[in-house]
Design a protein around this motif. Structure first.
Motif, PDB file in Angstrom:
ATOM      1  N   GLU A  24       0.820  -1.214   0.000  1.00  0.00           N
ATOM      2  CA  GLU A  24       0.000   0.000   0.000  1.00  0.00           C
ATOM      3  C   GLU A  24       0.850   1.259   0.000  1.00  0.00           C
ATOM      4  N   THR A  25       1.965   1.224   0.748  1.00  0.00           N
ATOM      5  CA  THR A  25       2.828   2.404   0.870  1.00  0.00           C
ATOM      6  C   THR A  25       4.281   1.991   0.731  1.00  0.00           C
ATOM      7  N   ARG A  46       6.296  12.356  -3.530  1.00  0.00           N
ATOM      8  CA  ARG A  46       5.448  12.044  -4.670  1.00  0.00           C
ATOM      9  C   ARG A  46       4.078  12.674  -4.439  1.00  0.00           C
ATOM     10  N   THR A  59       4.854   5.300  -3.721  1.00  0.00           N
ATOM     11  CA  THR A  59       3.416   5.557  -3.717  1.00  0.00           C
ATOM     12  C   THR A  59       3.135   7.039  -3.469  1.00  0.00           C
ATOM     13  N   SER A 119       4.172   9.389  -0.443  1.00  0.00           N
ATOM     14  CA  SER A 119       5.412   8.899   0.152  1.00  0.00           C
ATOM     15  C   SER A 119       6.594   9.651  -0.449  1.00  0.00           C
TER      16      SER A 119
END
Length: 248
Positions: free
Chosen positions: A153-154, A246, A180, A183
């Motif tokens: 997920e991350t 990001r 991601t 992050s």
């Protein structure tokens, strides 16, 4: 009905800190003092003085604190780091993930020396660490890393291997898609650009280093932005303009 806003001391403290950090961007004397320390401390190999849970980490304490704040905030399922050396950073990140209660660290290095591998594998935090030996820019290795990142997920990425412009730029291009949204991709040793010419007896130099690679990368990739608030906060760092968030 009263329109009085209830005072929130916690939020007030956070806002005061945010405003203070932002103000540092315009404090020439503070920035000059930090620049002097950055140059002299790099000359004296200051970053080699520290360890985490028994392993040399080769980082400035300021950057360690910044990474702690990001990892606690993001709570990544996977942290990918290129460049292992003594393994201190791997163990540091793994220990933070252990406190959070989830997540793994993947270290990549072209040469994981046997004595370092033994120490890392014997460490209590190794339960959250895996390592791959090979060039971080080898497509087959990148494909393997991409598979390990699938379904996470991350994901956070830290680049700290070969510090030449060409190598770091290629790392940025290869690993950006794994990070991601929300992050970070943290590029270490961008400080090289701020040092005098021929400061290092290494293949990298002023004009050929991680910061120049970041600048080049951002010309064609608008998914990432430099988080200048981290630069303003730290002042003393080996990664100025290297904390890339990001955003899309």
């Amino acid at each position: 009905m009263s329109n009085t806003t209830t005072f929130n001391p916690i939020e007030a403290f956070r806002q005061e800190r945010t405003d203070r950090i932002a103000s540092y961007a315009n404090k020439a004397d503070l920035k000059e003092a930090a620049a002097v320390f950055n140059e002299v401390s790099n000359r004296e190999q200051y970053s080699y003085n520290f360890s985490w849970m028994g392993r040399p980490i080769i980082q400035y304490p300021q950057d360690m604190i910044a990474m702690q704040e990001l990892i606690w905030q993001i709570k990544p399922d996977l942290i990918i780091e290129t460049g292992i050396a003594h393994g201190g950073s791997l163990i540091y990140y793994a220990s933070l993930l252990e406190l959070i209660g989830k997540g793994d660290v993947l270290g990549i290095d072209i040469d994981i020396r046997d004595h370092n591998r033994r120490e890392i594998e014997a460490h209590p935090m190794f339960k959250r660490i895996s390592m791959l030996q090979g060039s971080a820019v080898d497509q087959n290795l990148v494909d393997e890393v991409s598979k390990l990142a699938e379904g996470k997920e991350t994901v956070m990425v830290c680049l700290d291997s070969n510090h030449t412009h060409a190598h770091v730029l290629r790392e940025l291009e290869l690993y950006a898609s794994l990070v991601t949204v929300g992050s970070y991709m943290v590029v270490f040793d961008t400080i090289i650009e701020d040092m005098p010419v021929d400061f290092y007896d290494r293949p990298w130099n002023k004009g050929d280093n991680p910061k120049t690679a970041v600048w080049e990368f951002l010309k064609t990739n608008d998914n990432f932005e430099i988080d200048h608030s981290i630069d303003n906060k730290l002042l003393i760092s080996v990664a100025p303009e290297g904390y890339l968030k990001r955003v899309r």
